[in-house]
Design an enzyme around this catalytic site. Structure first.
Site, PDB file in Angstrom:
ATOM      1  N   LYS A 144       2.786   9.383   8.484  1.00  0.00           N
ATOM      2  CA  LYS A 144       1.917   9.115   9.635  1.00  0.00           C
ATOM      3  C   LYS A 144       2.373   9.682  11.002  1.00  0.00           C
ATOM      4  O   LYS A 144       1.798  10.640  11.472  1.00  0.00           O
ATOM      5  CB  LYS A 144       1.633   7.623   9.721  1.00  0.00           C
ATOM      6  CG  LYS A 144       0.741   7.168   8.547  1.00  0.00           C
ATOM      7  CD  LYS A 144       0.176   5.789   8.729  1.00  0.00           C
ATOM      8  CE  LYS A 144      -0.984   5.539   7.789  1.00  0.00           C
ATOM      9  NZ  LYS A 144      -0.638   4.977   6.473  1.00  0.00           N
ATOM     10  N   ASP A 157       9.194   2.543   1.648  1.00  0.00           N
ATOM     11  CA  ASP A 157       8.024   3.279   2.129  1.00  0.00           C
ATOM     12  C   ASP A 157       7.885   2.964   3.619  1.00  0.00           C
ATOM     13  O   ASP A 157       7.414   1.896   3.993  1.00  0.00           O
ATOM     14  CB  ASP A 157       6.782   2.836   1.346  1.00  0.00           C
ATOM     15  CG  ASP A 157       5.513   3.516   1.839  1.00  0.00           C
ATOM     16  OD1 ASP A 157       5.534   4.141   2.924  1.00  0.00           O
ATOM     17  OD2 ASP A 157       4.479   3.421   1.142  1.00  0.00           O
ATOM     18  N   PHE A 192       0.858  -1.187   0.000  1.00  0.00           N
ATOM     19  CA  PHE A 192       0.000   0.000   0.000  1.00  0.00           C
ATOM     20  C   PHE A 192       0.892   1.233   0.000  1.00  0.00           C
ATOM     21  O   PHE A 192       1.747   1.391   0.865  1.00  0.00           O
ATOM     22  CB  PHE A 192      -0.929   0.031   1.214  1.00  0.00           C
ATOM     23  CG  PHE A 192      -1.857   1.214   1.163  1.00  0.00           C
ATOM     24  CD1 PHE A 192      -3.000   1.186   0.375  1.00  0.00           C
ATOM     25  CD2 PHE A 192      -1.564   2.382   1.856  1.00  0.00           C
ATOM     26  CE1 PHE A 192      -3.844   2.301   0.286  1.00  0.00           C
ATOM     27  CE2 PHE A 192      -2.405   3.492   1.775  1.00  0.00           C
ATOM     28  CZ  PHE A 192      -3.546   3.449   0.995  1.00  0.00           C
TER      29      PHE A 192
HETATM   30  C1  LIG Z   1      -0.900   5.225   5.071  1.00  0.00           C
HETATM   31  C2  LIG Z   1       0.133   4.841   4.134  1.00  0.00           C
HETATM   32  C3  LIG Z   1       0.395   5.590   2.980  1.00  0.00           C
HETATM   33  C4  LIG Z   1      -0.458   6.775   2.575  1.00  0.00           C
HETATM   34  O1  LIG Z   1      -0.374   7.814   3.487  1.00  0.00           O
HETATM   35  P1  LIG Z   1      -1.472   8.996   3.449  1.00  0.00           P
HETATM   36  O2  LIG Z   1      -0.966   9.972   4.475  1.00  0.00           O
HETATM   37  O3  LIG Z   1      -2.777   8.386   3.811  1.00  0.00           O
HETATM   38  O4  LIG Z   1      -1.457   9.551   2.089  1.00  0.00           O
HETATM   39  C5  LIG Z   1       1.455   5.220   2.168  1.00  0.00           C
HETATM   40  N1  LIG Z   1       2.212   4.155   2.475  1.00  0.00           N
HETATM   41  C6  LIG Z   1       2.002   3.407   3.571  1.00  0.00           C
HETATM   42  C7  LIG Z   1       2.902   2.265   3.865  1.00  0.00           C
HETATM   43  C8  LIG Z   1       0.947   3.714   4.430  1.00  0.00           C
HETATM   44  O5  LIG Z   1       0.698   2.939   5.497  1.00  0.00           O
END
Ligand SMILES: *Cc1c(COP(=O)(O)O)cnc(C)c1O
Length: 394
Positions: A252, A223, A138
């Site tokens: 986050k 990520d 994700f």
């Molecule tokens: C939540 C998340 C995102 C997206 O972040 P947003 O602030 O909602 O745009 C991207 N990568 C990972 C691994 C995430 O958990």
């Protein structure tokens, strides 16, 4: 306002993009939150891995108050003191050299994708643009980041999608080797997959990926939007795995609830020049100050050690629970990013826990996800375990 009134208004005027639960939270302190009726909950989801220092941490609150009263925003046409301090702190605690600030995880990944393409065209060859990502990953909800995301359900209905992404099974080095083609320029992974079901990479896999990237002249992007910033018991998950990526994305937990994201890279990869990429709000004085205070507390006050110790404690307790309840199939994760896969569906457990005053969530249909604040205490974990025990039939 009471919960019913709040729900009526949001249902009428806010776009229905989330299947919202019938709860309106109005106040938080530490691991606790309260709803509009004053009911108390233990928050073991932390606003989706955001409130890592707990709700309304006094040092963060004070920093925000002061900065709001001094200067909130000026744009990146000017030098911003707390932005520089925040970048310095991130660089000093990672393998990166330069930081770009934005406002969310998706934006951080979008920036990483753009930087990768720019770098690849300049340094690897005109036709190098393809990024390989993992299935069940994700990476966000913009057009490029849903395309990077290896799950079709997020892409449906949004075509045409940008080109240049390919997906491989996670934790499968051979599959990655086979997928590399003449256009490939990078591999992008979550060291611990979050939304896809809390799947940690194996150490051998990530080390193998790093070696492969070096042999094949590919960039490695981590990520760490969810698994970074203390969540796994190290400041960055890359440090837990002892693998250095070329680019890392964060968001986050960075502002403990104040929206801010970051994309950081090694010096030779950080090829953006003035005009190449931008965002109006990115790293503004208020966001940078909130994040600077958050990172200072995280690094100075034993928060990451606590995450490591409480992660171990929580996992031990969950393992004991698994001996008692055969519906628990697997417990996995790192630090305080924990998934419990059930033989049964998870939503009824989530609902029962909420009624009993414990907030957790379910990813997929049967994986309970636990993301408590990194400041969580043993006693709070004990309470959560008691509620879970009851939820599974006592
Ligand atoms: C939540 C998340 C995102 C997206 O972040 P947003 O602030 O909602 O745009 C991207 N990568 C990972 C691994 C995430 O958990």
């Amino acid at each position: 306002m009471k919960t019913n009134e709040i729900m009526e208004t949001t249902s009428k005027y806010v776009m229905n993009t989330y299947g919202r639960l019938p709860v309106a939270l109005v106040k938080g302190k530490g691991t606790k939150v309260w709803d509009a009726e004053g009911k108390e909950y233990l928050d073991f989801i932390s606003g989706l891995a955001v409130n890592s220092l707990g709700h309304s941490h006094p040092r963060v609150v004070k920093a925000i108050w002061r900065q709001a009263d001094t200067l909130m925003h000026v744009s990146n046409l000017y030098h911003i003191e707390p932005q520089g301090q925040l970048a310095k702190l991130l660089v000093e605690n990672s393998s990166a050299d330069k930081v770009f600030f934005c406002n969310s995880g998706a934006e951080a990944n979008e920036a990483a994708i753009k930087l990768t393409r720019k770098y690849a065209k300049q340094n690897l060859g005109k036709d190098k643009y393809e990024i390989i990502t993992a299935k069940q990953s994700f990476h966000g909800r913009t057009l490029a980041t849903i395309t990077a995301t290896g799950q079709e359900k997020f892409q449906q209905g949004y075509d045409p999608l940008p080109e240049g992404f390919k997906y491989v099974p996670f934790n499968d080095l051979e599959a990655l080797k086979k997928a590399i083609g003449p256009q490939t320029c990078a591999v992008m992974l979550e060291p611990v997959q979050g939304e896809g079901g809390v799947y940690p990479a194996s150490k051998e896999y990530l080390k193998g990926v790093k070696d492969l990237c070096q042999q094949q002249n590919l960039l490695l992007i981590f990520d760490e939007v969810q698994c970074g910033l203390g969540r796994t018991g190290e400041f960055l998950a890359s440090q837990l795995y002892q693998v250095e990526p070329d680019i890392t994305t964060l968001a986050k937990a960075l502002g403990n609830g104040f929206p801010i994201g970051a994309m950081m890279a090694k010096e030779d990869v950080a090829v953006f020049k003035p005009g190449d990429h931008a965002t109006t709000f990115g790293g503004n004085p208020l966001a940078s100050t909130a994040a600077l205070a958050t990172m200072q507390v995280m690094l100075d006050e034993g928060v990451i050690n606590n995450a490591r110790e409480m992660g171990r404690y929580f996992k031990d307790k969950l393992n004991s629970l698994a001996e008692k309840h055969s519906q628990i199939k697997e417990i996995r994760g790192a630090g305080l990013m924990i998934g419990v896969e059930l033989e049964t569906e998870g939503q009824s457990i989530v609902n029962y826990c909420r009624e009993q005053g414990l907030l957790i969530n379910c990813v997929g249909s049967s994986i309970l996800r636990f993301l408590p604040p990194l400041t969580v205490k043993e006693k709070e974990i004990d309470t959560a375990i008691d509620i879970l025990d009851k939820a599974m039939g006592g």
